[in-house]
Design a protein around this motif. Structure first.
Motif, mmCIF file in Angstrom:
data_model
loop_
_atom_site.group_PDB
_atom_site.id
_atom_site.type_symbol
_atom_site.label_atom_id
_atom_site.label_comp_id
_atom_site.label_asym_id
_atom_site.label_seq_id
_atom_site.Cartn_x
_atom_site.Cartn_y
_atom_site.Cartn_z
ATOM 1 N N LEU A 245 -62.786 -6.234 -14.461
ATOM 2 C CA LEU A 245 -62.637 -6.927 -15.736
ATOM 3 C C LEU A 245 -62.733 -8.422 -15.496
ATOM 4 O O LEU A 245 -61.736 -9.127 -15.390
ATOM 5 C CB LEU A 245 -61.298 -6.564 -16.398
ATOM 6 N N LEU A 246 -63.956 -8.914 -15.359
ATOM 7 C CA LEU A 246 -64.174 -10.343 -15.163
ATOM 8 C C LEU A 246 -64.142 -11.067 -16.507
ATOM 9 O O LEU A 246 -64.465 -10.487 -17.550
ATOM 10 C CB LEU A 246 -65.515 -10.580 -14.468
ATOM 11 N N LEU A 247 -63.768 -12.348 -16.461
ATOM 12 C CA LEU A 247 -63.712 -13.144 -17.686
ATOM 13 C C LEU A 247 -65.071 -13.183 -18.361
ATOM 14 O O LEU A 247 -65.184 -13.071 -19.594
ATOM 15 C CB LEU A 247 -63.235 -14.565 -17.364
ATOM 16 N N ASP A 248 -66.110 -13.317 -17.538
ATOM 17 C CA ASP A 248 -67.490 -13.314 -18.043
ATOM 18 C C ASP A 248 -68.229 -12.158 -17.376
ATOM 19 O O ASP A 248 -68.423 -12.153 -16.153
ATOM 20 C CB ASP A 248 -68.185 -14.637 -17.729
ATOM 21 N N GLU A 249 -68.619 -11.163 -18.156
ATOM 22 C CA GLU A 249 -69.215 -9.962 -17.588
ATOM 23 C C GLU A 249 -70.629 -10.230 -17.113
ATOM 24 O O GLU A 249 -71.442 -10.833 -17.827
ATOM 25 C CB GLU A 249 -69.234 -8.844 -18.641
ATOM 26 N N PRO A 250 -70.953 -9.808 -15.878
ATOM 27 C CA PRO A 250 -72.310 -10.021 -15.345
ATOM 28 C C PRO A 250 -73.364 -9.395 -16.246
ATOM 29 O O PRO A 250 -73.182 -8.290 -16.778
ATOM 30 C CB PRO A 250 -72.261 -9.329 -13.983
ATOM 31 N N ALA A 251 -74.479 -10.112 -16.405
ATOM 32 C CA ALA A 251 -75.512 -9.669 -17.342
ATOM 33 C C ALA A 251 -76.439 -8.620 -16.741
ATOM 34 O O ALA A 251 -77.008 -7.810 -17.473
ATOM 35 C CB ALA A 251 -76.332 -10.872 -17.814
ATOM 36 N N GLU A 252 -76.616 -8.615 -15.423
ATOM 37 C CA GLU A 252 -77.628 -7.743 -14.820
ATOM 38 C C GLU A 252 -77.029 -6.819 -13.760
ATOM 39 O O GLU A 252 -77.717 -6.409 -12.827
ATOM 40 C CB GLU A 252 -78.740 -8.592 -14.208
ATOM 41 N N LYS A 253 -75.774 -6.482 -13.883
ATOM 42 C CA LYS A 253 -75.124 -5.621 -12.896
ATOM 43 C C LYS A 253 -74.857 -4.208 -13.407
ATOM 44 O O LYS A 253 -74.356 -3.371 -12.673
ATOM 45 C CB LYS A 253 -73.790 -6.245 -12.446
ATOM 46 N N GLY A 254 -75.164 -3.949 -14.641
ATOM 47 C CA GLY A 254 -74.854 -2.640 -15.179
ATOM 48 C C GLY A 254 -73.386 -2.522 -15.534
ATOM 49 O O GLY A 254 -72.703 -3.520 -15.798
ATOM 50 N N GLU A 255 -72.869 -1.300 -15.528
ATOM 51 C CA GLU A 255 -71.496 -1.055 -15.923
ATOM 52 C C GLU A 255 -70.537 -1.221 -14.745
ATOM 53 O O GLU A 255 -70.876 -0.908 -13.603
ATOM 54 C CB GLU A 255 -71.349 0.368 -16.475
ATOM 55 N N PRO A 256 -69.312 -1.712 -14.993
ATOM 56 C CA PRO A 256 -68.308 -1.752 -13.935
ATOM 57 C C PRO A 256 -67.839 -0.339 -13.603
ATOM 58 O O PRO A 256 -67.948 0.576 -14.424
ATOM 59 C CB PRO A 256 -67.180 -2.592 -14.533
ATOM 60 N N PHE A 257 -67.312 -0.181 -12.394
ATOM 61 C CA PHE A 257 -66.805 1.132 -11.995
ATOM 62 C C PHE A 257 -65.526 1.428 -12.760
ATOM 63 O O PHE A 257 -64.625 0.594 -12.842
ATOM 64 C CB PHE A 257 -66.532 1.175 -10.495
ATOM 65 N N ASN A 258 -65.438 2.627 -13.281
ATOM 66 C CA ASN A 258 -64.288 3.013 -14.095
ATOM 67 C C ASN A 258 -63.816 4.392 -13.650
ATOM 68 O O ASN A 258 -64.371 5.416 -14.056
ATOM 69 C CB ASN A 258 -64.657 3.027 -15.581
ATOM 70 N N GLN A 263 -64.267 15.637 -15.577
ATOM 71 C CA GLN A 263 -64.508 17.064 -15.633
ATOM 72 C C GLN A 263 -65.315 17.498 -14.402
ATOM 73 O O GLN A 263 -65.929 16.677 -13.727
ATOM 74 C CB GLN A 263 -65.282 17.414 -16.915
ATOM 75 N N PRO A 264 -65.324 18.803 -14.081
ATOM 76 C CA PRO A 264 -66.085 19.268 -12.916
ATOM 77 C C PRO A 264 -67.556 18.864 -12.987
ATOM 78 O O PRO A 264 -68.178 18.908 -14.046
ATOM 79 C CB PRO A 264 -65.921 20.792 -12.977
ATOM 80 N N ASN A 265 -68.079 18.410 -11.851
ATOM 81 C CA ASN A 265 -69.485 18.023 -11.670
ATOM 82 C C ASN A 265 -69.882 16.744 -12.406
ATOM 83 O O ASN A 265 -71.062 16.384 -12.427
ATOM 84 C CB ASN A 265 -70.428 19.163 -12.078
ATOM 85 N N VAL A 266 -68.927 16.053 -12.986
ATOM 86 C CA VAL A 266 -69.229 14.788 -13.659
ATOM 87 C C VAL A 266 -69.296 13.671 -12.622
ATOM 88 O O VAL A 266 -68.476 13.595 -11.700
ATOM 89 C CB VAL A 266 -68.169 14.464 -14.730
ATOM 90 N N GLU A 267 -70.296 12.785 -12.778
ATOM 91 C CA GLU A 267 -70.486 11.648 -11.876
ATOM 92 C C GLU A 267 -70.079 10.361 -12.574
ATOM 93 O O GLU A 267 -70.127 10.265 -13.808
ATOM 94 C CB GLU A 267 -71.951 11.553 -11.449
ATOM 95 N N ARG A 268 -69.720 9.388 -11.762
ATOM 96 C CA ARG A 268 -69.409 8.065 -12.307
ATOM 97 C C ARG A 268 -69.817 7.016 -11.275
ATOM 98 O O ARG A 268 -69.600 7.192 -10.067
ATOM 99 C CB ARG A 268 -67.930 7.950 -12.640
ATOM 100 N N GLU A 269 -70.404 5.923 -11.749
ATOM 101 C CA GLU A 269 -70.923 4.892 -10.847
ATOM 102 C C GLU A 269 -70.809 3.532 -11.507
ATOM 103 O O GLU A 269 -70.934 3.407 -12.725
ATOM 104 C CB GLU A 269 -72.383 5.202 -10.506
ATOM 105 N N GLY A 270 -70.547 2.487 -10.701
ATOM 106 C CA GLY A 270 -70.467 1.142 -11.244
ATOM 107 C C GLY A 270 -70.081 0.132 -10.185
ATOM 108 O O GLY A 270 -69.812 0.485 -9.033
ATOM 109 N N TRP A 271 -70.039 -1.132 -10.575
ATOM 110 C CA TRP A 271 -69.771 -2.207 -9.623
ATOM 111 C C TRP A 271 -68.284 -2.571 -9.584
ATOM 112 O O TRP A 271 -67.546 -2.391 -10.545
ATOM 113 C CB TRP A 271 -70.595 -3.455 -9.939
#
Length: 304
Positions: A245-258, A263-271
């Protein structure tokens, strides 16, 4: 000893029981016996304290066995397969058979039988070796081994796994985790309230290290994934905690890791972003993740 059966058994004892409250230290085995098994009337002589074991007597003399060598690594990483072997010598004046049991314990558990050790018939002055291949442990701990008919012991310490950037690690409960190589940059671009592009810099100078983290729930049930706060960036004797949770969210980094419940077999990815000194490079840092479970600690490091 049937070699094929031995290797199959070793593969089993080298894995970890996931469910329950076993104190096996990471090997998939029955721990209900504890010390009682080594003292039970099951054919093995766990109460012997000498360094030699007597074999079967015959009319010409008797066999006597001495533990000659115990080959086991002093340290291995969790999930790293290794081989341990035990060599005995017949110091008696007659041939004899030696069949005993391999026992294991940890600081939290008692001696438990984990495998048979059948050396077969050994001629006088000859040696025989039993090897256990493909053993691995999933928890950081200290493991001590002994044969039921001998006093000597061997000790193995398991340590954190060390993986290259981008390598997947599977936790004992079935979560897949991957940490990619960090990207270092003095600034990053963001959009301000008017939609114009601007650059953000760390408040205390230095630089940003952006790390991409990937997880997948392969536990077979709904389960919580690691959180961003569980991943620490280590350099020297210092640690940097990540931010999503940066004060200014990067424009070209995609979604932060959350992280969270998946659920089973669900993937999640982020910075995940870290503020680090400007002189650091990727060779100077590692990302550490660890978890304390009912069966023991799990720990892994991604690095160059």
């Amino acid at each position: 000893m049937n070699r094929r059966n031995l290797l199959r058994n070793i593969t089993l004892i080298g894995s970890v029981a996931i469910a329950g409250c076993s104190s096996d230290g990471g090997r998939d085995q029955d721990t209900s016996s504890g010390n009682e098994q080594s003292e039970s009337d099951d054919g093995q002589s766990g109460d012997q304290t000498g360094e030699e074991s007597s074999g079967e007597d015959n009319q010409e003399g008797s066999a006597s066995f001495e533990l000659e060598e115990w080959s086991v690594p002093s340290e291995v990483e969790i999930n790293e397969a290794f081989t341990q072997s035990v060599t005995v010598t017949n110091t008696g004046d007659a041939a004899g058979e030696l069949s005993t049991e391999l026992y294991q314990r940890t600081p939290e558990s008692d001696w438990t039988s984990v495998e048979d050790a059948d050396f077969g018939t050994i001629e006088p002055g000859e040696t025989a070796t039993v090897s256990y291949e493909g053993i691995s442990y999933r928890y950081v701990n200290r493991y001590e081994f002994r044969l039921a008919d001998f006093e000597q012991t061997a000790v193995l310490q398991t340590v954190s796994a060390k993986l290259e950037w981008g390598t997947e690690f599977t936790t004992p409960n079935g979560y897949v985790i991957r940490v990619d190589k960090p990207e270092f940059q003095a600034t990053y671009t963001y959009e301000d309230y008017s939609g114009a592009s601007d650059e953000a810099r760390p408040e205390d100078g230095g630089q940003w290290a952006f790390v991409n983290v990937y997880v997948k729930n392969e536990t077979g049930q709904t389960a919580f994934s690691p959180l961003a706060s569980d991943f620490a960036l280590i350099y020297g004797n210092s640690q940097a905690d990540g931010e999503t949770l940066l004060l200014d969210e990067p424009a070209e980094k995609g979604e932060p890791f959350n992280g969270g419940e998946l659920q089973p077999n669900v993937e999640r990815e982020g910075w995940i972003a870290y503020e680090v000194p400007s002189e650091l490079s990727v060779e100077d840092v590692r990302i550490a993740w660890s978890q304390t479970t009912i069966n023991g600690p799990v720990s892994v490091n991604w690095e160059s």
